[in-house]
Design a protein around this motif. Structure first.
Motif, mmCIF file in Angstrom:
data_model
loop_
_atom_site.group_PDB
_atom_site.id
_atom_site.type_symbol
_atom_site.label_atom_id
_atom_site.label_comp_id
_atom_site.label_asym_id
_atom_site.label_seq_id
_atom_site.Cartn_x
_atom_site.Cartn_y
_atom_site.Cartn_z
ATOM 1 N N GLY A 1 2.352 27.290 -31.505
ATOM 2 C CA GLY A 1 1.558 28.478 -31.279
ATOM 3 C C GLY A 1 0.858 28.449 -29.935
ATOM 4 N N LEU A 2 -0.167 29.293 -29.825
ATOM 5 C CA LEU A 2 -0.888 29.417 -28.566
ATOM 6 C C LEU A 2 -1.568 28.113 -28.183
ATOM 7 N N ARG A 3 -2.091 27.402 -29.169
ATOM 8 C CA ARG A 3 -2.751 26.131 -28.861
ATOM 9 C C ARG A 3 -1.764 25.145 -28.240
ATOM 10 N N SER A 4 -0.559 25.116 -28.786
ATOM 11 C CA SER A 4 0.471 24.236 -28.227
ATOM 12 C C SER A 4 0.853 24.669 -26.821
ATOM 13 N N LEU B 1 -1.051 26.205 -24.651
ATOM 14 C CA LEU B 1 -2.140 25.884 -23.730
ATOM 15 C C LEU B 1 -2.298 24.384 -23.513
ATOM 16 N N SER B 2 -1.810 23.594 -24.453
ATOM 17 C CA SER B 2 -1.919 22.144 -24.289
ATOM 18 C C SER B 2 -0.859 21.581 -23.354
ATOM 19 N N ASP B 3 0.155 22.376 -23.059
ATOM 20 C CA ASP B 3 1.222 21.984 -22.137
ATOM 21 C C ASP B 3 0.810 22.423 -20.730
ATOM 22 N N ARG C 1 0.915 26.110 -19.309
ATOM 23 C CA ARG C 1 -0.394 26.714 -19.050
ATOM 24 C C ARG C 1 -0.469 27.293 -17.642
ATOM 25 N N ARG D 1 9.027 28.186 -24.951
ATOM 26 C CA ARG D 1 7.702 28.754 -24.661
ATOM 27 C C ARG D 1 7.776 30.224 -24.245
#
Length: 245
Positions: free
Chosen positions: A16-19, A21-23, A27, A158
């Motif tokens: 999801g979005l958290r994943s 943004l963690s990349d 990002r 992504r």
């Protein structure tokens, strides 16, 4: 198109979005895409289409000139859209957006000049040329390129989410600008488009410093370039252009 389909099918890997943004590489791609989409709307393009009759008339442009502007504006928009399809393959994405920024900024200055000096013989022709020039400059690069970038700046797993977030930011920016324009127009009168010119000039700096050129490059090459600007460094899953790790 193919990358977008891969992103949708790889939703389980992409998370999801958290994943996203963690990349760090994804990002950075998201930052570039969202900024391009927001600045596309903050260029003032939809205000030209939606409110041209109102702000031109209220600033002294006669009805006949307004009709001519409306017709030529739409004809120019269609014509430049056809041309831009070819230009995408001939010129780089960055160069097209920079051409857009320069053309739109100059057109805004010309429009402001024409609205600030009503009653002269050159006012109507300058108003026509500036509005049509603004729309056509937008259509060269700032119109189509932001919609193309997600497919070129995200890995396949992504891409779907990145494109969705980018499109969502575009619509939110569209809403904000649409709501703000009439109060801005009432306050600034003939100078109502100058704030958008400032945004366009700032965006040109952003494009020059941040947006990678994607023309003629593979996805691996593009993602490798993005990774070079992230604290974590290059992604281990990519092959270095021209060789291997």
């Amino acid at each position: 198109g193919g990358d977008g389909g891969g992103g949708s099918g790889g939703g389980g890997d992409g998370g999801g979005l958290r994943s996203l943004l963690s990349d760090s590489v994804a990002r950075r791609g998201l930052f570039i895409c969202v900024t391009c989409h927001v600045c596309q709307q903050f260029s003032g393009i939809n205000n030209v289409f939606n409110y041209s009759t109102i702000f031109l008339t209220s600033n002294g442009v006669d009805a006949a000139t307004v009709v001519i502007i409306s017709v030529l504006m739409n004809v120019g928009n269609v014509a430049i859209t056809v041309v831009s399809v070819r230009l995408m393959d001939l010129s780089g994405r960055r160069s097209l957006m920079l051409v857009s920024c320069v053309g739109m900024a100059l057109s805004t200055v010309a429009l402001t000049t024409s609205l600030s000096c009503p009653g002269h013989g050159w006012t109507a022709p300058l108003a026509i040329a500036s509005v049509v020039g603004f729309v056509m400059s937008f259509g060269v690069g700032l119109g189509p390129v932001p919609w193309l970038l997600p497919a070129e700046l995200f890995a396949p797993d992504r891409c779907a989410l990145g494109a969705s977030v980018s499109a969502g930011s575009n619509w939110m920016a569209n809403f904000v600008v649409g709501q703000a324009f009439m109060p801005l127009s009432n306050a600034l009168k003939s100078a109502c488009f100058l704030p958008f010119a400032v945004v366009v000039c700032g965006f040109a700096v952003f494009v020059t410093r941040t947006v990678p050129e994607t023309k003629g490059k593979s996805l691996d090459q593009i993602l490798f370039e993005l990774s070079a600007h992230t604290p974590q460094g290059r992604p281990t899953v990519l092959r270095k252009p021209g060789g291997r790790f």
